[in-house]
Design an enzyme around this catalytic site. Sequence first.
Site, PDB file in Angstrom:
ATOM      1  CE  LYS A  22      -7.848  53.463  15.660  1.00  0.00           C
ATOM      2  NZ  LYS A  22      -7.294  52.275  14.993  1.00  0.00           N
ATOM      3  CG  ASN A  23      -3.760  51.526  14.437  1.00  0.00           C
ATOM      4  OD1 ASN A  23      -4.741  51.730  15.156  1.00  0.00           O
ATOM      5  ND2 ASN A  23      -3.877  51.165  13.163  1.00  0.00           N
ATOM      6  CB  CYS A 116     -13.437  48.610  12.505  1.00  0.00           C
ATOM      7  SG  CYS A 116     -13.250  50.370  12.722  1.00  0.00           S
ATOM      8  NE  ARG A 121     -10.056  43.664  13.010  1.00  0.00           N
ATOM      9  CZ  ARG A 121      -9.909  44.928  13.408  1.00  0.00           C
ATOM     10  NH1 ARG A 121     -10.974  45.662  13.675  1.00  0.00           N
ATOM     11  NH2 ARG A 121      -8.715  45.460  13.550  1.00  0.00           N
ATOM     12  CB  ILE A 123      -7.102  37.341  19.149  1.00  0.00           C
ATOM     13  CG1 ILE A 123      -8.136  36.648  20.052  1.00  0.00           C
ATOM     14  CG2 ILE A 123      -7.555  38.734  18.785  1.00  0.00           C
ATOM     15  CD1 ILE A 123      -8.199  37.250  21.454  1.00  0.00           C
ATOM     16  CG  ASP A 304      -5.603  50.516   8.620  1.00  0.00           C
ATOM     17  OD1 ASP A 304      -6.427  49.594   8.555  1.00  0.00           O
ATOM     18  OD2 ASP A 304      -4.732  50.596   9.497  1.00  0.00           O
ATOM     19  CB  ILE A 326      -5.243  42.843   5.348  1.00  0.00           C
ATOM     20  CG1 ILE A 326      -3.959  43.280   4.624  1.00  0.00           C
ATOM     21  CG2 ILE A 326      -5.033  42.697   6.865  1.00  0.00           C
ATOM     22  CD1 ILE A 326      -2.744  42.433   4.855  1.00  0.00           C
ATOM     23  NE  ARG A 396     -12.767  52.672  17.331  1.00  0.00           N
ATOM     24  CZ  ARG A 396     -12.349  51.857  16.363  1.00  0.00           C
ATOM     25  NH1 ARG A 396     -13.141  51.532  15.387  1.00  0.00           N
ATOM     26  NH2 ARG A 396     -11.152  51.336  16.396  1.00  0.00           N
TER      27      ARG A 396
HETATM   28  N1  EPU Z   1      -5.176  37.512  12.078  1.00  0.00           N
HETATM   29  C1  EPU Z   1      -5.390  36.181  12.367  1.00  0.00           C
HETATM   30  N2  EPU Z   1      -5.120  35.754  13.634  1.00  0.00           N
HETATM   31  C2  EPU Z   1      -4.636  36.568  14.605  1.00  0.00           C
HETATM   32  C3  EPU Z   1      -4.429  37.930  14.297  1.00  0.00           C
HETATM   33  C4  EPU Z   1      -4.697  38.368  13.013  1.00  0.00           C
HETATM   34  O1  EPU Z   1      -5.805  35.406  11.524  1.00  0.00           O
HETATM   35  O2  EPU Z   1      -4.421  36.117  15.718  1.00  0.00           O
HETATM   36  C5  EPU Z   1      -5.434  37.993  10.707  1.00  0.00           C
HETATM   37  C6  EPU Z   1      -6.519  39.065  10.680  1.00  0.00           C
HETATM   38  O3  EPU Z   1      -7.797  38.490  10.611  1.00  0.00           O
HETATM   39  C7  EPU Z   1      -6.148  39.844   9.439  1.00  0.00           C
HETATM   40  C8  EPU Z   1      -4.625  39.774   9.426  1.00  0.00           C
HETATM   41  O4  EPU Z   1      -4.274  38.668  10.260  1.00  0.00           O
HETATM   42  O5  EPU Z   1      -6.634  39.203   8.300  1.00  0.00           O
HETATM   43  C9  EPU Z   1      -3.908  41.005   9.943  1.00  0.00           C
HETATM   44  O6  EPU Z   1      -4.440  41.378  11.202  1.00  0.00           O
HETATM   45  P1  EPU Z   1      -3.595  42.146  12.305  1.00  0.00           P
HETATM   46  O7  EPU Z   1      -3.520  41.306  13.519  1.00  0.00           O
HETATM   47  O8  EPU Z   1      -2.323  42.648  11.721  1.00  0.00           O
HETATM   48  O9  EPU Z   1      -4.556  43.356  12.615  1.00  0.00           O
HETATM   49  P2  EPU Z   1      -4.778  44.037  13.984  1.00  0.00           P
HETATM   50  O10 EPU Z   1      -3.503  44.046  14.746  1.00  0.00           O
HETATM   51  O11 EPU Z   1      -5.979  43.498  14.663  1.00  0.00           O
HETATM   52  C10 EPU Z   1      -4.034  46.401  13.237  1.00  0.00           C
HETATM   53  C11 EPU Z   1      -4.671  47.753  13.198  1.00  0.00           C
HETATM   54  C12 EPU Z   1      -5.714  47.799  12.097  1.00  0.00           C
HETATM   55  C13 EPU Z   1      -5.049  47.448  10.771  1.00  0.00           C
HETATM   56  C14 EPU Z   1      -4.355  46.082  10.874  1.00  0.00           C
HETATM   57  C15 EPU Z   1      -3.572  45.715   9.624  1.00  0.00           C
HETATM   58  C16 EPU Z   1      -4.588  48.368  15.518  1.00  0.00           C
HETATM   59  C17 EPU Z   1      -5.321  48.626  16.791  1.00  0.00           C
HETATM   60  N3  EPU Z   1      -5.311  48.010  14.471  1.00  0.00           N
HETATM   61  O12 EPU Z   1      -5.105  45.502  13.532  1.00  0.00           O
HETATM   62  O13 EPU Z   1      -6.138  49.147  12.050  1.00  0.00           O
HETATM   63  O14 EPU Z   1      -6.025  47.389   9.763  1.00  0.00           O
HETATM   64  O15 EPU Z   1      -3.432  46.098  11.989  1.00  0.00           O
HETATM   65  O16 EPU Z   1      -2.613  46.663   9.363  1.00  0.00           O
HETATM   66  O17 EPU Z   1      -3.378  48.536  15.447  1.00  0.00           O
HETATM   67  C18 EPU Z   1      -7.597  50.907  11.563  1.00  0.00           C
HETATM   68  O18 EPU Z   1      -6.753  51.669  12.057  1.00  0.00           O
HETATM   69  O19 EPU Z   1      -8.598  51.311  10.920  1.00  0.00           O
HETATM   70  C19 EPU Z   1      -7.429  49.467  11.739  1.00  0.00           C
HETATM   71  C20 EPU Z   1      -8.421  48.609  11.563  1.00  0.00           C
END
Ligand code: EPU
Length: 428
Positions: A22-23, A116, A121, A123, A304, A326, A396
Amino acid sequence: MDKLMIDGGHPLEGTVQISGAKNSAVALIPAAILADSPVTIDNLPKISDVELLAELLKEIGGEVQIGEQEMTIDPTSMYAMPLPNGRVKKLRASYYLMGAMLGKFKKAVIGLPGGCNLGPRPIDQHIKGFEALGARVTNEQGAIYLRADELQGARIYLDVVSVGATINIMLAAVRAKGQTVIENAAKEPEIIDVATLLSSMGARIKGAGTNVIRIDGVDTLKGCRHSIIPDRIEAGTYMILAAAMGQNVLIDNIIPYHVESLIAKLREMGVDVETYDDQVRIRNHREKKGVDIKTLVYPGFPTDLQQPITTLLTQAHGTSIVTDTIYNARFKHIDELRRMGANIKVEGRSAIINGKTALQGAKVRASDLRAGAALVIAGLLAEGITEVSGLEHIDRGYENLENKLLGLGAKIWREKMSEEEVEQVKSS
Ligand code: EPU
């Protein structure tokens, strides 16, 4: 609205096939925007996040054909249509449209992503990366506006190791002028998968899978064919449920190397795990002992799988402590597990689980995707019937969950929720 009904306590046996990741899929589909001719993505999971992204690409003028396990995206008529609202708000991964559209059109308007609810979260690291490449980024009434005259390669150090920011910056940088270096990049296998697709399209990327990624920008990218890697989180979920209820379960079409941290923890608990080239066999014939787990960025234990393994730990003897470094609020499944008889308390970022406890069937609600997986595992373990609502979250990310479980001998089916139940969900 549907709910999942699970008649628990039946041992599982057989083989389960794992779908494409998925990711990866949710990043690969937006990545196709960057090409100038059709891209075919194979081993595609049939999940609602993929359907939503296909619809979003159609909204911006893409032609999308969906086959049995593949999707062909023709980006030739795409344009920088603003997407401030609607579907874009329904999934987290819509943020990849920012990087891909910025890379291709040098502009984009994308609503802030949904997904979720796991606590905050942000960006900010994505935006920091886009700005370093020369984009002006503003947040106007809940939508992110990105504009650049041209994108210029830059050196970007991520303050937080982020999967999404690493991929998003790669997407924007592949068609920038000159070299981009992403330092403190995330190393997840999905990042390598995206880099592989982009390289097949003609991008020049080195170091994906390490913490320094170098990208030399190119002017054009062409279409290609790409097969998605197996979903390590889906695989991990089935490994955990096999450890909970399986007598002898073979998890097929996986890369065991991607789930090493889970294999180590299962073995520490006393679960019998055998690994082959692209399969893992789980035998569950011993009493399990509690372990401590801390989620970390890859190759550490994945956040996850934190929720699913917490359910398994209710069946282990002694005290286990699961700490999520995380996401500090990824504990919404705990109240539901307690309602089923689990002895768990949350302190700060940790869940403290005392086992072993018998679980009883109950009406529970999945608040997010992996909470859903945790509750399905609890339902398989519990005595009696468990009703899991909130299936929109499970759908999802898990392809064909009931059929895969039926194939292993589970007693599981979907039922329509009564009007009264739907009202209860809406008001909760
Ligand atoms: N973070 C920041 N600033 C940013 C981006 C992230 O502070 O600009 C923080 C987040 O708040 C979190 C940490 O960094 O504490 C890691 O977040 P990351 O950006 O790695 O997460 P993500 O890319 O939004 C993906 C997966 C998630 C998975 C996380 C961690 C996708 C679409 N989602 O999210 O998957 O938990 O990486 O491995 O790829 C799931 O599949 O259930 C899921 C939530």
